[in-house]
Design an enzyme around this catalytic site. Structure first.
Site, mmCIF file in Angstrom:
data_model
loop_
_atom_site.group_PDB
_atom_site.id
_atom_site.type_symbol
_atom_site.label_atom_id
_atom_site.label_comp_id
_atom_site.label_asym_id
_atom_site.label_seq_id
_atom_site.Cartn_x
_atom_site.Cartn_y
_atom_site.Cartn_z
ATOM 1 N N MET A 37 -4.909 0.222 -4.253
ATOM 2 C CA MET A 37 -4.145 -0.991 -4.577
ATOM 3 C C MET A 37 -4.529 -2.116 -3.614
ATOM 4 O O MET A 37 -3.836 -3.131 -3.519
ATOM 5 C CB MET A 37 -2.646 -0.716 -4.519
ATOM 6 C CG MET A 37 -2.227 0.336 -5.557
ATOM 7 S SD MET A 37 -0.521 0.189 -6.082
ATOM 8 C CE MET A 37 0.344 0.487 -4.562
ATOM 9 N N GLY A 38 -5.619 -1.930 -2.873
ATOM 10 C CA GLY A 38 -6.127 -3.004 -2.024
ATOM 11 C C GLY A 38 -5.376 -3.155 -0.713
ATOM 12 O O GLY A 38 -4.642 -2.272 -0.279
ATOM 13 N N LEU A 40 -7.000 -3.328 2.150
ATOM 14 C CA LEU A 40 -7.689 -2.145 2.673
ATOM 15 C C LEU A 40 -7.501 -1.938 4.171
ATOM 16 O O LEU A 40 -7.401 -2.896 4.933
ATOM 17 C CB LEU A 40 -9.187 -2.259 2.358
ATOM 18 C CG LEU A 40 -9.540 -2.371 0.882
ATOM 19 C CD1 LEU A 40 -11.058 -2.443 0.707
ATOM 20 C CD2 LEU A 40 -8.967 -1.216 0.069
ATOM 21 N N HIS A 44 -8.223 3.874 3.524
ATOM 22 C CA HIS A 44 -9.046 3.672 2.323
ATOM 23 C C HIS A 44 -10.531 3.871 2.659
ATOM 24 O O HIS A 44 -11.289 4.447 1.888
ATOM 25 C CB HIS A 44 -8.876 2.249 1.789
ATOM 26 C CG HIS A 44 -7.480 1.894 1.385
ATOM 27 N ND1 HIS A 44 -6.724 0.944 2.045
ATOM 28 C CD2 HIS A 44 -6.695 2.344 0.371
ATOM 29 C CE1 HIS A 44 -5.540 0.828 1.464
ATOM 30 N NE2 HIS A 44 -5.494 1.671 0.449
ATOM 31 N N GLY A 154 -6.147 10.266 -1.004
ATOM 32 C CA GLY A 154 -5.690 10.558 0.347
ATOM 33 C C GLY A 154 -4.501 11.499 0.362
ATOM 34 O O GLY A 154 -3.610 11.420 -0.492
ATOM 35 N N LYS A 156 -2.234 11.233 2.360
ATOM 36 C CA LYS A 156 -1.068 10.395 2.654
ATOM 37 C C LYS A 156 -0.100 10.438 1.467
ATOM 38 O O LYS A 156 1.115 10.488 1.639
ATOM 39 C CB LYS A 156 -1.569 8.966 2.923
ATOM 40 C CG LYS A 156 -0.565 7.872 2.777
ATOM 41 C CD LYS A 156 0.175 7.693 4.048
ATOM 42 C CE LYS A 156 1.198 6.596 4.023
ATOM 43 N NZ LYS A 156 1.253 5.719 2.901
ATOM 44 N N GLN A 160 1.326 12.616 -5.072
ATOM 45 C CA GLN A 160 0.463 11.982 -6.075
ATOM 46 C C GLN A 160 -0.793 12.828 -6.288
ATOM 47 O O GLN A 160 -1.200 13.103 -7.422
ATOM 48 C CB GLN A 160 0.094 10.574 -5.588
ATOM 49 C CG GLN A 160 -1.060 9.922 -6.309
ATOM 50 C CD GLN A 160 -1.292 8.508 -5.815
ATOM 51 O OE1 GLN A 160 -0.554 7.617 -6.164
ATOM 52 N NE2 GLN A 160 -2.310 8.307 -4.999
ATOM 53 N N VAL A 183 -5.306 9.244 7.650
ATOM 54 C CA VAL A 183 -5.761 8.483 8.819
ATOM 55 C C VAL A 183 -4.537 7.796 9.427
ATOM 56 O O VAL A 183 -3.730 7.192 8.706
ATOM 57 C CB VAL A 183 -6.820 7.429 8.417
ATOM 58 C CG1 VAL A 183 -7.225 6.595 9.620
ATOM 59 C CG2 VAL A 183 -8.033 8.107 7.795
ATOM 60 N N LYS A 191 -1.538 5.146 8.478
ATOM 61 C CA LYS A 191 -1.996 3.824 8.018
ATOM 62 C C LYS A 191 -1.475 3.591 6.610
ATOM 63 O O LYS A 191 -1.519 4.487 5.762
ATOM 64 C CB LYS A 191 -3.525 3.782 7.978
ATOM 65 C CG LYS A 191 -4.170 3.961 9.329
ATOM 66 C CD LYS A 191 -4.932 2.733 9.719
ATOM 67 C CE LYS A 191 -5.643 2.972 11.038
ATOM 68 N NZ LYS A 191 -5.958 1.706 11.709
#
Ligand code: AMP
Length: 299
Positions: A37-38, A40, A44, A154, A156, A160, A183, A191
């Protein structure tokens, strides 16, 4: 190579991207896909790094997907910065970045929904009804548009990832799903693009989330049971921050059922809200000598 420009190619329409990635044209060139979703960050970019190592070309999508935001959530305030994202993607070695508009992705709505199963009833699915329907909708569209050999997600967003793995397996979607570790910032905070929406004080308090999960992991290694771990993790977050707990939960992973004897892996996951910013984090643990201990990439 079939996409050999040193410059990143920015594509905004589905037709142009599909023409470019057409299997007849690309022949044996492998495509690694990184949906985002940008806004970054290094999380990412670690997906990109792994995709570059394993594929001939890397395609990234940047699309803040309205279908996965509920009413009153942060779709409008979600951070965006197109030019910075293109630059970071280019520096990381992305070959093609796909940045469609909402109208390009959703020109029509025939009302068809993809309903994820019981994995989506837990954790974020319980507090964000319809969220994973929207995730699967966009992910299936992107898979059909890009037709990637491998797609990178990820840990994270571990729930999902688990739901997408099930979807791809059960519906024979033609892409391999690759898990990439979380990360973190130096102080442990995972992050996230949303971290910029924290106030200075909230940003410092948010470090309590990962510390709490680590405490939970230690208790787990000592043999504590899931409900005691959940309680202690919650108490630590509440006493060390102004964050409001959405959930703290320990479940089998990736099935997301209760932790039962024999579960190989478990997830200790939480969602915590600071004002309108909702943060998620987790630790994955594996069974060892009758308890669950963090995996090597979680240390
Ligand atoms: P997002 O832009 O937040 O939708 O994330 C796009 C992809 O990057 C998803 O697969 C995320 O799980 C992954 N991602 C986001 N943050 C991190 C992180 N801190 N570490 C690893 N992967 C991440």
């Amino acid at each position: 190579m079939y996409v050999d420009s040193p410059d990143i190619q920015v594509i905004e329409t589905i037709e142009e991207l599909q023409n470019k990635l057409n299997r007849n044209e690309r022949k044996n060139t492998t495509v690694g896909f990184v949906p985002t979703m940008g806004y970054l960050h290094a999380g990412h970019l670690s997906l990109v790094k792994q995709a570059k190592e394993q594929n001939d070309i890397v395609v990234m999508s940047i699309f803040v997907n309205p279908a996965q935001f509920g009413p009153g959530e942060d779709f409008e305030s979600y951070p965006r910065n197109r030019e910075r994202d293109i630059q970071l993607a280019e520096e990381a070695g992305v070959d093609i970045v796909f940045i469609p508009s909402v109208e390009e992705m959703y020109p029509t709505d025939g009302g068809i929904r993809i309903l994820p199963g019981r994995q989506a009833h837990e954790l974020c699915g319980a507090s964000r009804p319809g969220h994973f329907d929207g995730v699967l909708k966009v992910v299936l569209k992107l898979f059909n548009i890009v037709d990637p050999d491998r797609s990178y997600f990820g840990m994270k967003d571990a729930q999902q990832l688990a739901i997408i793995e099930t979807f791809v397996r059960d519906f024979n979607v033609r892409t391999a799903i690759v898990r990439v570790p979380i990360v973190r910032e130096e102080d442990g905070l995972a992050k996230s693009s949303r971290n910029v929406n924290l106030t200075y004080l909230e940003r410092s308090e948010a470090t309590a989330i990962y510390r709490a999960l680590q405490i939970g992991a230690e208790l787990s290694a000592q043999g504590a049971d899931p409900s005691a771990i959940e309680r202690q993790v919650s108490e630590y977050i509440v006493s060390n921050s102004s964050g409001k707990i959405d959930y703290v939960k320990m479940l089998a992973y990736p099935g997301l059922g209760p932790v039962t004897v024999g579960a190989q892996e478990v997830i200790l996951a939480c969602a915590v809200k600071f004002s309108s910013t909702r943060l998620i984090d987790n630790i994955i643990m594996s069974t060892k000598d009758g308890t669950y201990v963090p995996n090597d990439d979680e240390q």
